[in-house]
Write an enzyme that holds these catalytic residues in place. Structure first.
Site, PDB file in Angstrom:
ATOM      1  N   MET A   8       0.824  -1.208   0.000  1.00 19.30           N
ATOM      2  CA  MET A   8       0.000   0.000   0.000  1.00 19.30           C
ATOM      3  C   MET A   8       0.859   1.258   0.000  1.00 19.30           C
ATOM      4  SD  MET A   8      -3.049  -1.168   2.592  1.00 19.30           S
ATOM      5  CE  MET A   8      -4.085   0.216   2.087  1.00 19.30           C
ATOM      6  N   GLY A  11      -2.264   5.530  -1.711  1.00 20.87           N
ATOM      7  CA  GLY A  11      -3.058   6.060  -2.807  1.00 20.87           C
ATOM      8  C   GLY A  11      -4.342   5.285  -3.008  1.00 20.87           C
ATOM      9  N   CYS A 101      12.774  -1.305  -9.771  1.00 18.12           N
ATOM     10  CA  CYS A 101      12.177  -1.370  -8.433  1.00 18.12           C
ATOM     11  C   CYS A 101      11.167  -2.510  -8.354  1.00 18.12           C
ATOM     12  CB  CYS A 101      11.503  -0.046  -8.099  1.00 18.12           C
ATOM     13  SG  CYS A 101      10.769   0.009  -6.449  1.00 18.12           S
ATOM     14  N   GLY A 125      -1.670  -2.428  -6.242  1.00 16.48           N
ATOM     15  CA  GLY A 125      -2.636  -1.624  -6.983  1.00 16.48           C
ATOM     16  C   GLY A 125      -2.225  -1.360  -8.408  1.00 16.48           C
ATOM     17  N   CYS A 198      10.169   8.216  -7.715  1.00 16.94           N
ATOM     18  CA  CYS A 198       9.865   8.733  -6.379  1.00 16.94           C
ATOM     19  C   CYS A 198      11.051   9.409  -5.718  1.00 16.94           C
ATOM     20  CB  CYS A 198       9.331   7.610  -5.499  1.00 16.94           C
ATOM     21  SG  CYS A 198      10.529   6.321  -5.134  1.00 16.94           S
TER      22      CYS A 198
END
EC number: 2.8.1.13
Length: 359
Positions: A8, A11, A101, A125, A198
């Site tokens: 998670m 978002g 990643c 997700g 990120c």
């Protein structure tokens, strides 16, 4: 029903994934992967690995009444993603840190840890679909929402990975996801989407290179296709294939970065037509079915995350690499990016675009 660990970010996508799995009767636990210190490069709170992500995810899990944990992967993330990112640029390649990643952190380290902790599956997700064929083999498909499809970033997943993964929102559009999240009063329903890279503040990777690898920014010649020096660059890692702005070449015909030659510390430029490629080599190929479809096969190949897939012929080479021959030229095929092979919506596999030989 399965015992599922849900990755998670805080978002809407991963939040709804957790909610849907819980509603389906699964035993759900949420986890946020702490990858990067917020203060290290001044990250925005909306980024997927920032501390705010854990706070948001914890809030969602509290609403759902499910356990929540934070796993620290900062060391692994720096070694496998950030150092790879810097190394690629310093070698004249254009890296894709999200693919790396996924490969090394989300779908290796997290899957391994979930198995060790007794979870049956890991869910995320991501916008993609996992389908089982009539023989029980797993297939990776594009998401229903083609605008949000992330299957390109997941091409490295094999049968053992797919057997333990769930992508609950792959059957829905982004709009449907937001509406479903709002209907469930999830606090992330209207949360800003996280950025692709990120750990790059303000989207400018050059600042990261100036901080992390200043020794790689060695000025050198800018040469045209005939080998004539027509300018000077400020360090090869600051440029990518297809770049036009920031070359400092003055007026006249527009020139683009056509190739990067680390051996000569040279930036090679030319007209826009010189960016077109009809053939290129792919290295380190991985296959969803754990084996290639054939030694030679036809498919559609995608050379960037949001590029149009183009018809191609792919053939095995004696050195283990793969030759890709496009039916029509593709502009700015960037060495270091992933080339992903599709059969319609089905992902066959993919690998890394190799640097062409520079004369």
């Amino acid at each position: 029903m399965a015992n599922v660990l849900v990755a998670m970010s805080g978002g809407v996508d991963s939040s709804l994934a957790a909610a849907l799995l819980q509603e389906a009767g699964h035993q759900v636990t949420g986890v946020t992967m702490h990858l990067w210190d917020d203060d290290e490069q001044g990250l925005r709170e909306s980024l997927c690995c920032a501390a705010e992500a854990a706070t948001s995810a914890r809030r969602v899990c509290a609403l759902l009444g499910i356990p929540f944990y934070v796993f620290n992967y900062q060391r692994e993330f720096r070694r496998h993603v950030i150092e790879y990112f810097i190394r690629a640029y310093t070698h004249g390649l254009t890296p894709n840190p999200c693919v790396e990643c996924n490969r090394m952190i989300k779908f290796r380290a997290l899957l391994d840890r979930a198995r060790a902790l007794g979870f049956d599956a890991v869910a995320t997700g991501h916008y993609a679909r996992i389908v089982r064929d009539d023989c029980g083999r797993y297939q990776l498909w594009r998401a229903v929402d083609t605008e949000k499809d992330q299957s390109y970033m997941l091409h490295m997943l094999g049968q053992a990975d797919l057997a333990r993964l769930l992508f609950p929102i792959g059957e829905y559009t982004k709009q449907q996801v937001r509406e479903m999240a709002a209907a469930r009063c999830l606090p992330s329903a209207n949360r800003e989407e996280s950025q692709d890279i990120c750990f790059v503040p303000d989207g400018d990777y050059r600042n990261l290179l100036r901080i992390e690898a200043p020794e790689s920014l060695i000025p050198g010649p800018i040469v045209d296709l005939e080998g004539r020096e027509i300018g000077r660059h400020r360090g090869l890692p600051l440029y990518t294939v297809g770049q036009r702005r920031g070359l400092g070449l003055g007026g006249g015909e527009p020139r683009y970065v056509v190739a990067i030659d680390p051996a000569r510390n040279a930036l090679i430029v030319g007209p826009v037509e010189a960016l077109n490629r009809e053939r290129f080599i792919v290295t380190d190929a991985r296959w969803v079915d754990d084996a290639p479809p054939a030694e030679t096969f036809h498919c559609q190949v995608q050379v960037r995350a949001h590029a149009e897939p183009l018809p191609a012929r792919v053939s095995a080479q004696p050195d283990g690499r793969w030759l890709v021959e496009l039916e029509r030229p593709q502009r700015a095929v960037s060495p270091g990016q992933a080339a992903v092979f599709y059969d319609g919506v089905r992902v066959l596999g993919g690998g890394w675009i190799a640097r062409p030989e520079v004369g």
